[in-house]
Design an enzyme around this catalytic site. Structure first.
Site, PDB file in Angstrom:
ATOM      1  N   CYS A  48      45.133  34.712  61.599  1.00 51.61           N
ATOM      2  CA  CYS A  48      44.097  34.356  62.583  1.00 51.61           C
ATOM      3  C   CYS A  48      43.011  33.470  61.989  1.00 51.61           C
ATOM      4  O   CYS A  48      42.150  32.974  62.715  1.00 51.61           O
ATOM      5  CB  CYS A  48      43.485  35.629  63.145  1.00 51.61           C
ATOM      6  SG  CYS A  48      44.730  36.851  63.561  1.00 51.61           S
ATOM      7  N   HIS A  69      34.577  37.300  64.475  1.00 48.91           N
ATOM      8  CA  HIS A  69      36.031  37.337  64.665  1.00 48.91           C
ATOM      9  C   HIS A  69      36.384  38.377  65.718  1.00 48.91           C
ATOM     10  O   HIS A  69      37.343  38.198  66.474  1.00 48.91           O
ATOM     11  CB  HIS A  69      36.718  37.671  63.341  1.00 48.91           C
ATOM     12  CG  HIS A  69      38.196  37.789  63.448  1.00 48.91           C
ATOM     13  ND1 HIS A  69      38.999  36.716  63.749  1.00 48.91           N
ATOM     14  CD2 HIS A  69      39.035  38.864  63.336  1.00 48.91           C
ATOM     15  CE1 HIS A  69      40.264  37.112  63.791  1.00 48.91           C
ATOM     16  NE2 HIS A  69      40.312  38.410  63.565  1.00 48.91           N
ATOM     17  N   GLU A 102      34.054  44.498  60.821  1.00 45.70           N
ATOM     18  CA  GLU A 102      33.283  43.248  60.800  1.00 45.70           C
ATOM     19  C   GLU A 102      31.783  43.515  60.956  1.00 45.70           C
ATOM     20  O   GLU A 102      30.966  42.829  60.333  1.00 45.70           O
ATOM     21  CB  GLU A 102      33.755  42.282  61.884  1.00 45.70           C
ATOM     22  CG  GLU A 102      33.037  40.932  61.761  1.00 45.70           C
ATOM     23  CD  GLU A 102      33.524  39.879  62.723  1.00 45.70           C
ATOM     24  OE1 GLU A 102      34.301  40.216  63.638  1.00 45.70           O
ATOM     25  OE2 GLU A 102      33.109  38.711  62.567  1.00 45.70           O
ATOM     26  N   LYS A 133      36.128  35.719  72.030  1.00 47.10           N
ATOM     27  CA  LYS A 133      37.464  36.217  72.413  1.00 47.10           C
ATOM     28  C   LYS A 133      37.386  37.067  73.674  1.00 47.10           C
ATOM     29  O   LYS A 133      38.399  37.296  74.326  1.00 47.10           O
ATOM     30  CB  LYS A 133      38.057  37.061  71.268  1.00 47.10           C
ATOM     31  CG  LYS A 133      38.512  36.251  70.061  1.00 47.10           C
ATOM     32  CD  LYS A 133      39.239  37.122  69.050  1.00 47.10           C
ATOM     33  CE  LYS A 133      39.689  36.345  67.828  1.00 47.10           C
ATOM     34  NZ  LYS A 133      38.591  36.070  66.874  1.00 47.10           N
ATOM     35  N   HIS A 193      42.634  36.277  72.216  1.00 46.76           N
ATOM     36  CA  HIS A 193      42.800  36.004  70.780  1.00 46.76           C
ATOM     37  C   HIS A 193      43.895  34.946  70.612  1.00 46.76           C
ATOM     38  O   HIS A 193      45.068  35.221  70.853  1.00 46.76           O
ATOM     39  CB  HIS A 193      43.183  37.310  70.084  1.00 46.76           C
ATOM     40  CG  HIS A 193      43.247  37.225  68.583  1.00 46.76           C
ATOM     41  ND1 HIS A 193      43.246  36.047  67.891  1.00 46.76           N
ATOM     42  CD2 HIS A 193      43.310  38.211  67.653  1.00 46.76           C
ATOM     43  CE1 HIS A 193      43.313  36.299  66.602  1.00 46.76           C
ATOM     44  NE2 HIS A 193      43.347  37.609  66.431  1.00 46.76           N
ATOM     45  N   PHE A 211      45.741  38.923  59.226  1.00 49.26           N
ATOM     46  CA  PHE A 211      46.788  39.630  58.490  1.00 49.26           C
ATOM     47  C   PHE A 211      46.917  39.005  57.101  1.00 49.26           C
ATOM     48  O   PHE A 211      46.652  37.821  56.909  1.00 49.26           O
ATOM     49  CB  PHE A 211      48.140  39.505  59.203  1.00 49.26           C
ATOM     50  CG  PHE A 211      48.271  40.381  60.422  1.00 49.26           C
ATOM     51  CD1 PHE A 211      47.333  41.345  60.734  1.00 49.26           C
ATOM     52  CD2 PHE A 211      49.373  40.265  61.254  1.00 49.26           C
ATOM     53  CE1 PHE A 211      47.475  42.149  61.849  1.00 49.26           C
ATOM     54  CE2 PHE A 211      49.527  41.073  62.365  1.00 49.26           C
ATOM     55  CZ  PHE A 211      48.579  42.013  62.663  1.00 49.26           C
TER      56      PHE A 211
END
Lengths: 265, 415
Positions: free
Chosen positions: B166, B306, B317, B338, B343, B402
């Protein structure tokens, strides 16, 4: 003294495996390249259980290269760039078949984290406890120059002690486990790019004898064709670096990637 | 982790964003996206064109038909795969917007694109259509899309794909900036595109239990930082930016969106999928970005988080932001766009870079919609529901992914 667009190569590791070999490597990636130090890391590689074949062999090449470093050497601040050629081809076939037979519930949660282009760099970063940047690059025919160039940029621009570049590709693309039995071999190369300062700090003894630099330099002959060198050619050079010529790759934007040993040209 | 050298090399100067190309769930040009983003509109909808009978999540942020970009034959463009259309559209639009379309053949134009699953997506789509002919016949996928697009646009320069899950878009921006700094290109197209709303992707993310199941209320499903969040909503789209040195941009009187001021990246080395509960490595990425931009935490006017709307990720976060910004955390507005776009996976960071440019251009912070009950574990200076007009001179975008990827990009208003 390194030039502006040049990195030192501190270590090189290679690994290769057929489909049958990969099953064993998945459990113990040391199998074909036992660590000279005898460090028993097989248990820490349970993270390879769901890994793509490219990642498994890439980790094996990393283990081989790491053996060149002092045993207590830390890679904690290093980065890693991984450039597999068509990752996930072999591993995605069976899940796709199964999805068509059994539906969404058959799809593994581990599919995306392990088959995408970033999977190998992430796994290597985790396996070797490296906290510098990690990302995948290329993914197609240009994996070799894409990987080398990206690794060089990371190393030159991000003030890291070192950057690993891991390149992988099949000698012939397999498409399913059954059809891949036999001749196709998955090859992997791990290169440790460093600065001169890092090399000096840890001593020159581990610098790889056959290739000491990776450099970008202006082409003497301009080409408009994209460069798609096979990994095999680079491995051949590294295995037998007696040839006076360095390995080089003409890029289609007026530059050459050159890998060689100082004073050999 | 070593700190980056603060002293810039001789001859280096700022890098500006002078062109934008985008197609995303909120629109297909900068102005429309800005209007929708600042109005707090959702681009999430029910997925009706895929067979998703036994998939837990049936909603996504979608883009409609992609317009034919300048200089492309409508019939030929219409026959292309939609991901290729998206890349062509975004890159062409960015070149046109920057005023470099006509002279692109005279420049060394770099192209670096975040894209994590080009081949997986192609193989899956082909498998659904033909039963796997492409997988069984590797000759069919010899050229990557980025090379094809490079040739279609007639660009001369390096071109590559990068993937940091991402965070791919932030890595692409950093690579593009570095190519400029090293003098390898005259200008560089950098960004990310993704079109991975597919049955397998929905199924795999669903099995990971990271997707929302609010199928009956799509616009309310993506709710970052909200106590009642139940997962993220996938989205598709992309954003590509034209980067060039401030020196050359000034010389041709270009109108910059912002300066691409800094970048930081680290890895958790903790887990391939689960974010590290220790905010250390991700905080370090943010600190490296601020250091690279030569600014202090107090200089930041807006944080585009994020925050995907997952329980674990948003909480982690929040700790990262609290760790970096300390007592200032109560004053610096934070939002997750988002909530409106979904996303965009590989393209998420590029989409959120665009949100930062919108904040800088419009002097307003986009909201986090659906933030009805802020999670007390995510105590931040939220901007719920409605955009907040305010001075925005510096905006940062966090993107994690990831593989333990942590990245942060800093954008600064050009005076």
């Amino acid at each position: 003294m390194l030039s502006k667009d040049e990195c030192a190569i501190a270590a090189v590791g290679m690994a290769q495996a057929t489909c049958q070999d990969i099953a064993a490597l998945r459990k113990n990636p040391h199998t074909p390249n036992p660590s000279p130090s005898g460090r028993g890391e097989s248990t820490e590689f349970s993270l390879l259980k769901h890994a793509d074949e490219h990642t498994v062999v890439g980790v094996a090449a990393m283990l081989c290269a790491r053996a060149a470093f002092p045993e207590d050497f830390s890679f904690a601040d290093w980065g890693v760039v991984a450039a597999p050629r068509w990752p996930g081809r072999l591993s995605s076939y069976a899940p796709l078949e199964k999805y068509h037979r059994e539906g969404a519930r058959s799809v593994s949660a581990m599919l995306i984290p392990n088959l995408c282009l970033h999977a190998m760099s992430g796994t290597v970063s985790l396996a070797f406890q490296m906290r510098g940047p990690n990302f995948g690059v290329g993914g197609g025919l240009a994996n070799v120059p894409d990987g080398l160039l990206a690794g060089m940029v990371v190393q030159l621009e991000q003030n890291l002690p070192g950057t690993w570049v891991v390149l992988t590709e099949w000698t012939r693309e397999p498409f399913s486990p059954a059809a891949a039995e036999g001749t196709p071999v998955l090859q992997a190369l791990a290169l440790a790019l460093t600065t001169e300062a890092t090399s000096a700090a840890v001593g020159q003894s581990f610098l790889f004898a056959g290739a000491r630099y990776l450099r970008l330099e202006p082409s003497e002959v301009l080409t408009t064709q994209p460069a798609y060198p096979r990994l095999q050619g680079l491995l051949d050079y590294l295995v037998d670096p007696t040839d006076d010529q360095p390995w080089w790759c003409a890029l289609d934007w007026g530059m050459d990637l050159v890998l060689g040993a100082e004073g050999k040209e | 982790m070593n700190q980056p050298t603060a002293t810039r090399r001789a001859g280096e100067g700022p890098v500006w964003v002078t062109g934008v190309g985008t197609a995303n769930p909120l629109g297909q040009d900068f102005r429309t996206v800005a209007d929708n983003l600042l109005a707090g509109r959702s681009g999430i909808m029910r997925v009706t064109d895929l067979e998703l009978d036994d998939t837990s999540c049936k909603i996504a942020g979608r883009i409609g038909a992609i317009p034919v970009p300048l200089g492309h034959d409508p019939a030929a463009f219409g026959a292309l795969d939609k991901l290729q259309q998206l890349i062509l559209y975004c890159t062409t639009q960015a070149l046109v917007d920057a005023g470099h379309w006509e002279n692109r053949g005279k420049l060394r134009v770099g192209l670096v694109l975040g894209l994590g699953a080009e081949w997986l997506r192609a193989w899956e789509n082909d498998f659904h259509a033909t039963g796997g002919a492409l997988l069984r016949s590797p000759r069919g996928d010899e050229e990557s899309l980025i090379r094809i697009v490079q040739q279609q646009l007639g660009l001369r320069g390096p071109a590559t794909v990068v993937a940091a899950a991402c965070a791919s878009g932030n890595v692409a921006l950093a690579q593009g900036k570095n190519w400029l700094k090293r003098g390898w290109v005259d200008v560089c197209l950098a960004g990310a595109c993704d079109m991975w709303v597919t049955p397998m992707a929905l199924a795999s993310f669903g099995r990971l239990r990271v997707l929302s199941r609010r199928n009956d209320e799509p616009a309310a499903a993506s709710r970052p930082f909200d106590k009642d969040r139940d997962g993220f909503v996938m989205g598709e789209g992309g954003a590509v930016f034209l980067l060039e040195s401030a020196r050359t941009a000034r010389r041709r009187a270009a109108h910059p969106y912002a300066e691409l001021a800094g970048h930081g990246a680290t890895s958790d080395a903790f887990n391939l999928v689960i974010p590290n509960a220790d905010p250390g490595p991700a905080s370090q990425a943010v600190r490296l970005a601020l250091h690279d931009a030569q600014i202090n935490p107090d200089d930041v006017d807006y944080i585009n988080a994020h925050a995907t709307s997952t329980s674990v990720g948003d909480t982690c976060e929040a700790k990262v932001i609290q760790s970096v910004f300390g007592s200032s955390v109560s004053k610096i507005p934070v939002s997750s766009t988002k909530s409106m776009t979904g996303h965009l996976l590989s393209a998420a960071a590029a989409m959120e870079a665009l949100a930062c440019l919108i904040a800088l251009r419009h002097q307003a912070v986009p909201p986090t919609i659906n933030l009805d009950n802020p999670d007390p574990e995510c105590s931040l200076c939220h901007v719920p529901h409605r955009a907040r007009p305010q001075t925005v001179d510096v905006a940062i975008s966090n993107s994690f992914g990831f593989g333990g990827n942590n990245t942060c990009t800093v954008f600064r208003k050009v005076a």
